[in-house]
Design a protein around this motif. Structure first.
Motif, PDB file in Angstrom:
ATOM      1  N   VAL A 288      11.722  -2.914   7.265  1.00 52.16           N
ATOM      2  CA  VAL A 288      10.765  -3.966   8.036  1.00 52.16           C
ATOM      3  C   VAL A 288       9.313  -4.071   9.128  1.00 52.16           C
ATOM      4  O   VAL A 288       8.454  -4.722   8.565  1.00 52.16           O
ATOM      5  CB  VAL A 288      12.310  -4.064   9.133  1.00 52.16           C
ATOM      6  CG1 VAL A 288      11.422  -4.925   9.926  1.00 52.16           C
ATOM      7  CG2 VAL A 288      13.303  -4.628   8.505  1.00 52.16           C
ATOM      8  N   LEU A 289       9.535  -2.528   9.108  1.00 51.66           N
ATOM      9  CA  LEU A 289       8.011  -1.724   9.464  1.00 51.66           C
ATOM     10  C   LEU A 289       7.175  -2.274   8.214  1.00 51.66           C
ATOM     11  O   LEU A 289       6.088  -2.597   9.175  1.00 51.66           O
ATOM     12  CB  LEU A 289       8.653  -0.241   9.866  1.00 51.66           C
ATOM     13  CG  LEU A 289       6.996   0.265  10.324  1.00 51.66           C
ATOM     14  CD1 LEU A 289       6.180  -0.717  11.652  1.00 51.66           C
ATOM     15  CD2 LEU A 289       7.635   1.753  10.777  1.00 51.66           C
ATOM     16  N   PHE A 290       7.446  -2.171   6.453  1.00 54.51           N
ATOM     17  CA  PHE A 290       6.493  -2.029   6.667  1.00 54.51           C
ATOM     18  C   PHE A 290       5.926  -3.850   5.980  1.00 54.51           C
ATOM     19  O   PHE A 290       5.007  -3.534   5.800  1.00 54.51           O
ATOM     20  CB  PHE A 290       8.078  -1.533   4.787  1.00 54.51           C
ATOM     21  CG  PHE A 290       6.070  -2.049   2.968  1.00 54.51           C
ATOM     22  CD1 PHE A 290       5.411  -1.353   3.138  1.00 54.51           C
ATOM     23  CD2 PHE A 290       6.896  -3.329   2.591  1.00 54.51           C
ATOM     24  CE1 PHE A 290       4.696  -2.000   2.108  1.00 54.51           C
ATOM     25  CE2 PHE A 290       5.679  -3.720   1.676  1.00 54.51           C
ATOM     26  CZ  PHE A 290       4.927  -2.986   0.965  1.00 54.51           C
ATOM     27  N   ALA A 291       7.347  -4.596   5.911  1.00 57.14           N
ATOM     28  CA  ALA A 291       6.698  -6.043   6.183  1.00 57.14           C
ATOM     29  C   ALA A 291       5.641  -6.219   7.482  1.00 57.14           C
ATOM     30  O   ALA A 291       4.879  -6.970   7.057  1.00 57.14           O
ATOM     31  CB  ALA A 291       8.410  -6.498   6.156  1.00 57.14           C
ATOM     32  N   ILE A 292       6.800  -5.743   8.165  1.00 54.31           N
ATOM     33  CA  ILE A 292       5.497  -6.324   9.410  1.00 54.31           C
ATOM     34  C   ILE A 292       3.832  -5.344   8.917  1.00 54.31           C
ATOM     35  O   ILE A 292       2.442  -6.222   9.307  1.00 54.31           O
ATOM     36  CB  ILE A 292       5.734  -5.527  11.261  1.00 54.31           C
ATOM     37  CG1 ILE A 292       7.164  -6.650  11.151  1.00 54.31           C
ATOM     38  CG2 ILE A 292       4.980  -5.507  12.090  1.00 54.31           C
ATOM     39  CD1 ILE A 292       8.230  -5.555  11.515  1.00 54.31           C
ATOM     40  N   ILE A 293       3.715  -4.676   8.979  1.00 53.26           N
ATOM     41  CA  ILE A 293       2.788  -3.882   8.391  1.00 53.26           C
ATOM     42  C   ILE A 293       1.434  -5.073   7.492  1.00 53.26           C
ATOM     43  O   ILE A 293       0.140  -5.561   7.469  1.00 53.26           O
ATOM     44  CB  ILE A 293       2.267  -2.242   8.631  1.00 53.26           C
ATOM     45  CG1 ILE A 293       3.192  -1.586   9.560  1.00 53.26           C
ATOM     46  CG2 ILE A 293       1.053  -2.117   8.142  1.00 53.26           C
ATOM     47  CD1 ILE A 293       2.998  -0.569   9.609  1.00 53.26           C
TER      48      ILE A 293
END
Length: 313
Positions: A288-293
């Motif tokens: 999810v963090l990767f998707a946000i970044i």
């Protein structure tokens, strides 16, 4: 009779055919030189990243056999985890605090360092020292500076008649303290990048503007800022990505406290994986963090077309 264009085309084809063995050898040699780096990237970066996605679909605590749960970790993360919402807001607060302040202050510092006065190299090195200092050492130093009872900041506040601030024990002041420390540590790195961009601007542009009557502000507004746009875009990209991935400074300074006030996304991943052994859930948070970044970087890349202009455009 062959035309001139046909003869040139035939010569080009023959030239390529004659040079093809040499070119193949050069290409092969180039790939051989790249092979160690490519293998390292695949083995130690790409493959583990793909493995984490498969782990995010499991319920696994490193002890019992993993159990496939599909997208349950993502559903729980996005619908039933109030702590995740808290750390997401904290991370957004941290990014909003560090990125604008870091970019503006580093640009101002680079402008000050972009001179030929005697001893300027010494000051550039001094401002770069925090960048190469260990994050643990920096955080320990700032823990002492932020100490409520005998820290340097509160000592100065009391000297000028201001009240003491509970920097690290207050939920309201802990995140600003973390932001101040992070900006201070990264200031020199962004300064060097801006300094390189400033030194790439032709002095003739400033001379021509001065002859036309432009003052210092006009030269900065209409020459420095537009010419530095590609550099500013690069600094923004790496600053946003780095701010979303903050861990070591927050972990040493506050360990996410008080009351999860400085708990960030990466720290939450660390806690879920290595404190509670929820490996699948931690992997889901990481994705999810990767998707946000990725989405923010993609938006920045699209928006930069409106304000970033390159010399060959």
């Amino acid at each position: 009779m062959a035309t001139t264009a046909q003869r040139e085309a035939q010569a080009a084809i023959l030239g390529r055919k004659g040079a093809s063995p040499l070119r193949r050898q050069e290409t092969l040699a180039g790939y051989l030189f790249l092979l160690p780096n490519i293998l390292g990237f695949l083995i130690f970066s790409s493959v583990p990243v793909l493995v984490t996605f498969s782990i995010s679909l499991l319920d696994w605590d490193l002890i019992r056999a993993p159990r496939f749960v599909g997208i349950d970790n993502y559903v729980k993360l996005l619908t039933g985890d109030p702590i995740f919402v808290k750390v997401l807001v904290n991370t957004g607060y941290y990014v909003a605090g560090t990125v604008p302040a870091g970019v503006i202050l580093s640009l101002m510092l680079a402008l000050a360092m972009n001179s030929n006065v005697r001893g300027i190299s010494f000051f550039r090195a001094v401002f770069f020292i925090p960048v190469i200092s260990a994050s643990v050492a920096v955080a320990m130093m700032w823990r002492w500076i932020f100490n409520t009872d005998y820290g340097l900041l509160n000592l100065w506040f009391t000297t000028v008649g201001l009240p003491r601030i509970p920097w690290l024990s207050s939920t309201a002041w802990a995140m600003p303290a973390l932001i101040i420390m992070a900006v201070w540590k990264s200031l020199g790195f962004n300064m060097v990048i801006f300094l390189a961009g400033l030194q790439g601007i032709s002095a003739q542009l400033y001379e021509a503007a001065s002859i036309d009557g432009a003052n210092r502000w006009h030269r900065f507004r209409y020459i420095t800022v537009p010419m530095l746009a590609p550099t500013t875009f690069f600094v923004l990209i790496i600053s946003v990505i780095g701010s979303f991935q903050v861990f070591d400074l927050a972990f040493v300074l506050t360990r996410g406290g008080p009351g999860d006030a400085t708990n960030t996304m990466v720290m939450y991943i660390y806690n879920q994986a290595f404190q509670f052994f929820h490996m699948g859930y931690a992997a889901a948070i990481a994705w999810v963090l990767f998707a946000i970044i990725f989405l923010i970087t993609l938006a920045q890349t699209q928006l930069q077309k409106r304000w970033v202009h390159y010399e060959n455009d």
